[in-house]
Design a protein around this motif. Sequence first.
Motif, PDB file in Angstrom:
ATOM      1  N   VAL A 136       0.812  -1.227   0.000  1.00 54.54           N
ATOM      2  CA  VAL A 136       0.000   0.000   0.000  1.00 54.54           C
ATOM      3  C   VAL A 136       0.841   1.272   0.000  1.00 54.54           C
ATOM      4  CG1 VAL A 136      -2.060  -1.005   1.062  1.00 54.54           C
ATOM      5  CG2 VAL A 136      -0.222  -0.127   2.519  1.00 54.54           C
ATOM      6  N   ASN A 137       2.093   1.203   0.446  1.00 56.38           N
ATOM      7  CA  ASN A 137       2.899   2.408   0.659  1.00 56.38           C
ATOM      8  C   ASN A 137       3.957   2.607  -0.427  1.00 56.38           C
ATOM      9  OD1 ASN A 137       1.811   3.092   3.385  1.00 56.38           O
ATOM     10  ND2 ASN A 137       2.700   1.099   3.896  1.00 56.38           N
ATOM     11  N   PRO A 138       4.424   3.847  -0.616  1.00 54.72           N
ATOM     12  CA  PRO A 138       5.528   4.090  -1.544  1.00 54.72           C
ATOM     13  C   PRO A 138       6.828   3.543  -0.970  1.00 54.72           C
ATOM     14  CG  PRO A 138       4.930   6.121  -0.423  1.00 54.72           C
ATOM     15  CD  PRO A 138       3.893   5.101  -0.047  1.00 54.72           C
ATOM     16  N   PRO A 139       7.759   3.109  -1.803  1.00 56.40           N
ATOM     17  CA  PRO A 139       9.010   2.509  -1.313  1.00 56.40           C
ATOM     18  C   PRO A 139       9.909   3.502  -0.609  1.00 56.40           C
ATOM     19  CG  PRO A 139       9.085   2.826  -3.698  1.00 56.40           C
ATOM     20  CD  PRO A 139       7.681   3.132  -3.267  1.00 56.40           C
ATOM     21  N   ARG A 140      10.723   2.967   0.329  1.00 57.09           N
ATOM     22  CA  ARG A 140      11.645   3.791   1.110  1.00 57.09           C
ATOM     23  C   ARG A 140      13.101   3.543   0.742  1.00 57.09           C
ATOM     24  NH1 ARG A 140       9.252   1.205   6.507  1.00 57.09           N
ATOM     25  NH2 ARG A 140       9.664  -0.588   5.122  1.00 57.09           N
ATOM     26  N   SER A 141      13.355   2.562  -0.112  1.00 53.20           N
ATOM     27  CA  SER A 141      14.721   2.178  -0.454  1.00 53.20           C
ATOM     28  C   SER A 141      14.740   1.626  -1.876  1.00 53.20           C
ATOM     29  CB  SER A 141      15.219   1.090   0.516  1.00 53.20           C
ATOM     30  OG  SER A 141      14.442  -0.097   0.342  1.00 53.20           O
ATOM     31  N   LEU A 142      15.944   1.407  -2.401  1.00 53.04           N
ATOM     32  CA  LEU A 142      16.061   0.825  -3.738  1.00 53.04           C
ATOM     33  C   LEU A 142      15.445  -0.563  -3.775  1.00 53.04           C
ATOM     34  CD1 LEU A 142      17.130   0.913  -6.655  1.00 53.04           C
ATOM     35  CD2 LEU A 142      19.250  -0.107  -5.783  1.00 53.04           C
ATOM     36  N   PHE A 143      15.705  -1.359  -2.750  1.00 58.67           N
ATOM     37  CA  PHE A 143      15.144  -2.707  -2.734  1.00 58.67           C
ATOM     38  C   PHE A 143      13.617  -2.656  -2.815  1.00 58.67           C
ATOM     39  CE2 PHE A 143      13.293  -6.417  -0.767  1.00 58.67           C
ATOM     40  CZ  PHE A 143      13.993  -7.456  -1.359  1.00 58.67           C
TER      41      PHE A 143
ATOM     42  N   TYR B 133      16.497   6.434  -5.522  1.00 60.55           N
ATOM     43  CA  TYR B 133      16.516   5.435  -4.449  1.00 60.55           C
ATOM     44  C   TYR B 133      17.925   4.883  -4.253  1.00 60.55           C
ATOM     45  CZ  TYR B 133      11.495   5.723  -5.144  1.00 60.55           C
ATOM     46  OH  TYR B 133      10.200   6.187  -5.269  1.00 60.55           O
ATOM     47  N   TYR B 134      18.600   4.618  -5.355  1.00 62.16           N
ATOM     48  CA  TYR B 134      19.982   4.138  -5.293  1.00 62.16           C
ATOM     49  C   TYR B 134      20.887   5.188  -4.660  1.00 62.16           C
ATOM     50  CZ  TYR B 134      24.679   2.945  -6.956  1.00 62.16           C
ATOM     51  OH  TYR B 134      26.019   2.676  -7.031  1.00 62.16           O
TER      52      TYR B 134
END
Length: 352
Positions: free
Chosen positions: A224-231, A265-266
């Motif tokens: 449901v949430n936007p990503p916080r990291s590259l992974f 993100y990277y």
Amino acid sequence: MLWSGKGKGLLKQGDKMARVEELKKRRIGMSFDEMYHSRRTVFLSVYQENPGEPKIIRKAKALSVFLREKKIVLEEDDILAGYQQPYDYSEPLDEPTIYKPQSRRYSYGGMSVTAGDSVILEELEKGRRVGLFASWLGGHVVADFEGLLQKGFGAIRDEAGEKLAEKGEMDRNFLSAVIIVCDGVEAYIRRYAQRARLLAQMTSDVTYRRELERITESCDWVAVNPPRSLFEALQLFWLAHEVWTAEQYSGSLSLGRFDQYMFPYYQKDLQEGRITREEALELIEVLWIKFNGLKRGFQNIVLGGQKADGTDATNAFSYICLNATEELKLPQPALTVRFHSKTPDKLLDRAC
């Protein structure tokens, strides 16, 4: 996880290379023939159970049900959840197909249709008008992956819900379909989290358990949430692409300017010590492998080019993508590199 908080890898470089090669070998050789008709079965059933509803609602419901039922595959030692499985991609037709007899014949949706100037596949045209397909047979499009990464499926669903009361009937149908699909996608991604959680409890391998725990945490979040990291960005990207290929029945579902929307993100992970360049390369190689093995062609990635202000758009992630393609020597994803007067010579040389 593959690395600790300070970027110290849990696996040696040689072990990582061996794992990537094993995944590559297994992906190209695997077959899922028993799944081939699974999508068609679900879609036909849902269409027949909802005969009076608009096509876009029925298709949304069919996709949502399919995502709740399709087989979940987590390959051994795969560090990203998701598996692009084969389906026959039939599209149910509800109205008679009108055609003039001609000598050339095509098979479509389980029907043999004679091609001619007056061929009208009414349901396809309806789908095109409401935005299900960008072209006659679908595909040949790039999804707004950057927008998805910035918002997440939860915000997209909330936005559709807020607009429902303001719009006319056709728009309300579309917004309702968006909500239905987002619910199905959330359930689908959480199914991967559940599977990874179960496998983590079953394994005695400490490294593998940490990797599965990272998949569990990431899938629970990006459902449901936007990503916080590259992974997490790569995890959400791939599962969204997987859902997209389940919704469409065509090829040429491409990825757009991948190095542009993934680079932030990277860069952030690199600056905060959460990742190394070698670990990012391994993630991209594992991702690249997922695009191969199903003969679903023309999944194109664009690298380089210009930004909106005319400056050069080449970044460190552009080179990581090129390196992954060179090392794996796989046909997918296909690469396009954009050049202009300010393109660095290094990128031109590397692409060549």
